[in-house]
Design a protein around this motif. Sequence first.
Motif, short mmCIF file in Angstrom:
data_model
loop_
_atom_site.label_atom_id
_atom_site.label_comp_id
_atom_site.label_asym_id
_atom_site.label_seq_id
_atom_site.Cartn_x
_atom_site.Cartn_y
_atom_site.Cartn_z
N LEU A 175 28.87 83.06 31.82
CA LEU A 175 28.38 82.71 33.53
C LEU A 175 29.54 83.29 33.92
O LEU A 175 29.41 83.82 35.15
CB LEU A 175 27.15 81.70 33.26
CG LEU A 175 26.40 81.61 33.07
CD1 LEU A 175 25.55 79.83 33.43
CD2 LEU A 175 25.79 82.60 33.05
N ARG A 176 30.48 82.51 33.90
CA ARG A 176 31.88 83.10 34.72
C ARG A 176 32.74 84.50 34.56
O ARG A 176 32.92 84.98 35.74
CB ARG A 176 32.78 81.83 34.13
CG ARG A 176 34.36 82.53 35.22
CD ARG A 176 35.56 81.52 33.70
NE ARG A 176 35.90 82.45 32.38
CZ ARG A 176 36.33 81.66 31.43
NH1 ARG A 176 36.93 80.62 31.40
NH2 ARG A 176 36.59 82.47 30.31
N ASP A 177 32.41 84.98 33.31
CA ASP A 177 32.91 86.46 33.11
C ASP A 177 32.61 87.00 33.73
O ASP A 177 32.20 88.90 33.57
CB ASP A 177 32.98 85.85 31.63
CG ASP A 177 34.74 85.94 31.03
OD1 ASP A 177 35.32 85.05 31.89
OD2 ASP A 177 34.78 85.81 29.93
N HIS A 178 30.65 86.96 34.04
CA HIS A 178 29.38 87.71 33.96
C HIS A 178 28.52 87.27 35.09
O HIS A 178 27.24 86.91 34.31
CB HIS A 178 29.05 88.44 32.62
CG HIS A 178 29.63 89.30 31.58
ND1 HIS A 178 30.32 89.66 32.03
CD2 HIS A 178 30.46 88.26 30.81
CE1 HIS A 178 30.92 90.21 30.98
NE2 HIS A 178 31.05 89.28 30.05
N PRO A 179 28.92 86.96 36.79
CA PRO A 179 28.19 86.49 37.83
C PRO A 179 26.82 87.39 37.79
O PRO A 179 25.69 86.38 37.23
CB PRO A 179 28.78 87.18 39.02
CG PRO A 179 30.25 87.28 39.00
CD PRO A 179 30.21 87.69 37.32
N GLU A 180 26.61 88.34 37.39
CA GLU A 180 25.60 89.10 37.06
C GLU A 180 24.09 88.18 36.46
O GLU A 180 22.93 87.96 36.64
CB GLU A 180 24.89 90.36 36.44
CG GLU A 180 23.79 91.19 36.12
CD GLU A 180 24.00 92.44 35.42
OE1 GLU A 180 22.76 92.80 35.57
OE2 GLU A 180 25.28 92.69 35.71
N LEU A 181 24.79 87.40 34.96
CA LEU A 181 23.87 86.80 34.65
C LEU A 181 23.55 85.57 35.54
O LEU A 181 22.79 84.89 34.80
CB LEU A 181 24.25 86.46 32.85
CG LEU A 181 24.56 87.67 32.27
CD1 LEU A 181 24.95 87.33 30.47
CD2 LEU A 181 22.91 88.31 31.54
#
Length: 348
Positions: free
Chosen positions: A296-302
């Motif tokens: 979640l930290r690396d991929h805010p879209e998720l």
Amino acid sequence: MNSATPQSRRPAREWIPVLKAYRDPSLSRSIWELATTFVPYVTLWAIAWWSLASEIYWVTVPAVILTGMLMMRMFAIQHDCGHGAIFKSWTANRWLGRCLGVICIAPAAVWAKKHDVHHATHGNLDRREMGDLLTLTVSEYNAKGPLAKAAYRLYRNPYFLLAFGPFYSFFLEYRLPFRLMDRREYWISAMGTNLSIAIVLGTIYYFGGWGPILFIFVPSTLIGAFCGVWVFYIQHQFEGVEWDHQGNWSVHDSALYGSSYYVLPGWLNWFSCNVGIHHVHHLYARIAFYRLPEVLRDHPELAGTNRVTFRDSLKCMKLKLWDEDTRRMVGFAAADAKAAQGVLAPAE
């Protein structure tokens, strides 16, 4: 509560190579997570036992509650073992899962099989099998007779579901999982776990009598089971969940867009092993629970997909049926309104 529309969202399959980078567990981190779970669990059991024997009940009660919360955490770790996510070695995962299965009274092989079926079929209207909460469509519900409707209403009643469900699943169903008794490995798993539990409880009885069993083991197990059932319910019974028939169903899209991101406070994320990040877990189950926040930290879209807050989750208890017309979960009132309008499925 929010979810991207099918037209605007990214195909779930495209996330697979991205998530693969988070698959490998850390041995030192896994051992640390186990130590910081098991040591407090044993310590709290000892405190609860001592305070119960000493009749210091104001200490016993919080100790039992915390023990139950740690049981939820251990069950979540057992869950990850079933996916081969805690260690790189499948053998190590299996044996840890078996040991935790005794503490959590959930036979490892039985649990893993049911959960694998859940992962493989969730959201498929043509394959509503074991390991999932029965969800009818509005048309199916309206086509049923009064007794069948009453039975389904009772089954989906939150008080019945959360009070009886944990007891049934852990104290009854896992003791004799009849639906899986056609294969020897599941019989061995269930009976081996039952025997191990009997030995543990027999030892506790020998040294402490019925008190620790009735006032520590039973309530702490039920607390852990209750928390687990509640979280599991929210993971797949939110308003924006997706169901489809086989022809339109995709295992990847159902995993990502048919599972919620249950936004919990940090301390509950710790006790639940980040199980609220369920949409990512369902799409790539080999990711260890302690690496899910990295995703979640690396991929805010998720982090913005299928968010369900605690307040949202309370409203989810009103959702009982899948409406194929609006493609939303709805309550019984919506089904009754459709029935009154004559929008019925063919009689069964």
